[in-house]
Design a protein around this motif. Structure first.
Motif, short mmCIF file in Angstrom:
data_model
loop_
_atom_site.label_atom_id
_atom_site.label_comp_id
_atom_site.label_asym_id
_atom_site.label_seq_id
_atom_site.Cartn_x
_atom_site.Cartn_y
_atom_site.Cartn_z
N LEU A 100 -16.79 -70.31 119.31
CA LEU A 100 -16.20 -69.20 118.54
C LEU A 100 -16.32 -69.48 117.04
O LEU A 100 -16.66 -68.59 116.26
N LEU A 101 -16.05 -70.72 116.65
CA LEU A 101 -16.13 -71.08 115.23
C LEU A 101 -17.58 -71.26 114.78
O LEU A 101 -17.93 -70.96 113.65
N GLU A 102 -18.40 -71.74 115.70
CA GLU A 102 -19.80 -71.96 115.35
C GLU A 102 -20.51 -70.65 115.01
O GLU A 102 -21.47 -70.63 114.28
N ARG A 103 -19.97 -69.58 115.55
CA ARG A 103 -20.59 -68.27 115.27
C ARG A 103 -20.09 -67.62 113.98
O ARG A 103 -20.57 -66.55 113.59
N ALA A 104 -19.10 -68.22 113.33
CA ALA A 104 -18.47 -67.57 112.17
C ALA A 104 -19.44 -67.51 110.96
O ALA A 104 -19.98 -68.52 110.54
N HIS A 105 -19.62 -66.31 110.44
CA HIS A 105 -20.53 -66.14 109.30
C HIS A 105 -20.00 -66.79 108.05
O HIS A 105 -20.74 -67.34 107.26
N SER A 106 -18.69 -66.68 107.83
CA SER A 106 -18.17 -67.04 106.51
C SER A 106 -18.35 -68.54 106.26
O SER A 106 -18.61 -68.96 105.14
N TYR A 107 -18.25 -69.36 107.33
CA TYR A 107 -18.48 -70.80 107.17
C TYR A 107 -19.91 -71.04 106.67
O TYR A 107 -20.13 -71.75 105.70
N LYS A 108 -20.84 -70.40 107.35
CA LYS A 108 -22.25 -70.60 106.98
C LYS A 108 -22.52 -70.08 105.56
O LYS A 108 -23.21 -70.73 104.78
N ASP A 109 -21.93 -68.93 105.25
CA ASP A 109 -22.12 -68.37 103.90
C ASP A 109 -21.60 -69.31 102.83
O ASP A 109 -22.23 -69.52 101.79
N LYS A 110 -20.41 -69.86 103.09
CA LYS A 110 -19.81 -70.73 102.07
C LYS A 110 -20.61 -72.01 101.90
O LYS A 110 -20.79 -72.48 100.78
N VAL A 111 -21.08 -72.57 103.01
CA VAL A 111 -21.89 -73.79 102.91
C VAL A 111 -23.19 -73.48 102.16
O VAL A 111 -23.63 -74.25 101.30
N ALA A 112 -23.76 -72.31 102.45
CA ALA A 112 -25.00 -71.91 101.76
C ALA A 112 -24.75 -71.77 100.26
O ALA A 112 -25.64 -72.03 99.44
N LYS A 113 -23.52 -71.40 99.89
CA LYS A 113 -23.18 -71.25 98.46
C LYS A 113 -22.89 -72.59 97.79
O LYS A 113 -22.60 -72.64 96.60
N GLY A 114 -22.86 -73.65 98.57
CA GLY A 114 -22.70 -74.97 97.98
C GLY A 114 -21.33 -75.61 98.17
O GLY A 114 -21.08 -76.70 97.67
N ILE A 115 -20.42 -74.95 98.91
CA ILE A 115 -19.13 -75.59 99.19
C ILE A 115 -19.38 -76.66 100.24
O ILE A 115 -20.11 -76.43 101.21
N ALA A 116 -18.79 -77.85 100.00
CA ALA A 116 -19.04 -78.96 100.92
C ALA A 116 -18.53 -78.62 102.32
O ALA A 116 -17.39 -78.19 102.47
#
Ligand code: ADP
Ligand code: TRP
Length: 321
Positions: A100-116
């Motif tokens: 469920l969490l692995e599918r979350a877009h916002s995590y991927k988006d934030k990591v792509a933006k450079g948040i650790a």
């Protein structure tokens, strides 16, 4: 009806936030039982230093109080002042499949933006589920980017309810497709990350005028009719006007007697006037932070009473009590 809104405190607010989030919230408190909190546990996931997080939290509280969040109508608190939410978060984690969490877009988006990438960032939606389920919330007004988080919240609640009894209310997202995307000075979506925002509280009228002057317009010479349909100044000014006001402004554009400079001046006046009362209240609260802290403490006290009751029921249901 119980409605909950979570505010991410991340610095200065702009007109997009005002029309897209703050004004609708102030209206909600008139019609519903509104729960509003500043999501500082969530902000911690992208925070780099203590002083900034502390300041942003207090500033957000002041700004929302200034525009009209009324603590007599709205339960208003800081998330970390009701730490029960983190206890529920842990319990809910057990009902959160990894997929469920692995599918979350916002995590991927934030990591792509450079948040650790961290566990907190990854499990952010579970804490958000706890925010909502702890208070038996029925509706959650959110932007489109938060829609998936509401779906995750429901999935977690359903899983818990199926396994341990119907303890959680299934919340629904209110996604207002009507709320227009407020354009910035370049015509793109106003956002603090695009550098195109007009801040809600500028230090002076002059600074606001300077910012309005930066709004991108075409090069129609003075003396020719202007097309309000294509004008960023008009698009922003229209937010402040009723139908009659809009018609009058359109007529001024079409008359060919005024140039963009006049309309930028008019826009500055509209903004300055709209926020006159909020500015006064804000100045008051900035000078009396202890009053703001007292309001937040009182909000947390009430929220905590509700949270404790719910948490006892949850802990009994799963065998922790
Ligand atoms: P930013 O894009 O500046 O980082 P946020 O994502 O922090 O803004 O936005 C907080 C809230 O303000 C969101 O819930 C969103 O609904 C609203 N909002 C932000 N920008 C706009 C905009 N340009 N038009 C309408 N609403 C906006
Ligand atoms: N994640 C939300 C945002 O970025 C803020 C938030 C935290 C929230 N907890 C919430 C919103 C619970 C609604 C309900 O805007």
């Amino acid at each position: 009806m119980r409605v909950l809104t979570g505010i991410q405190a991340s610095g200065k607010l702009h007109l997009g936030n005002y029309f897209g989030a703050m004004k609708p919230m102030v209206k909600l408190q008139e019609e519903h039982e509104l729960f509003t909190f500043i999501a500082n546990y969530h902000s911690l996931t992208s925070s780099t230093d203590a002083e900034t997080l502390r300041r942003y939290t207090l500033d957000a509280a002041i700004d929302y109080l200034a525009v009209g969040i009324d603590p007599n109508k709205t339960l208003f608190w800081v998330q970390s002042h009701v730490p029960e939410v983190t206890e529920l978060y842990w319990i809910l984690s057990k009902f959160t499949p990894m997929g469920l969490l692995e599918r979350a877009h916002s995590y991927k988006d934030k990591v792509a933006k450079g948040i650790a990438p961290s566990h907190a960032l990854f499990s952010y939606p579970v804490l958000m589920a706890a925010d909502i389920l702890l208070f038996d919330i029925e509706k959650v007004p959110v932007g489109k980017d938060q829609k998936q988080h509401l779906e995750i919240t429901r999935d977690i609640a359903v899983k818990f309810n199926n396994e341990y009894g119907e303890l959680f209310v299934l919340p629904e997202a209110i996604i207002d497709e009507e709320v227009a995307t407020i354009p910035g000075i370049d015509g793109a979506k106003m956002s603090k990350s695009y550098g195109n925002a007009i801040d809600l509280f500028m230090e002076s009228e002059k600074a606001l005028q300077k910012r309005c002057n930066k709004i991108v317009t075409d090069s129609t010479p003075l003396g020719e009719p202007l097309d309000w349909r294509k004008c960023n100044v008009y698009a922003i000014a229209a937010l402040f006007l009723d139908d009659e006001g809009k018609k009058a402004l359109q007529a001024r554009y079409e008359s060919g007697q005024e140039g963009y400079g006049h309309f930028k001046k008019y826009l500055k006046e509209l903004i300055w006037e709209e926020l006159a009362e909020a500015r006064e209240k804000r100045a008051y609260y900035l000078a009396h932070p202890e009053e703001v802290e007292e309001i937040l403490r009182e909000g947390a006290r009430k929220a905590q009473a509700i949270a404790r009751d719910k948490l006892v029921k949850v802990k009994e249901a799963v065998g922790l009590l």
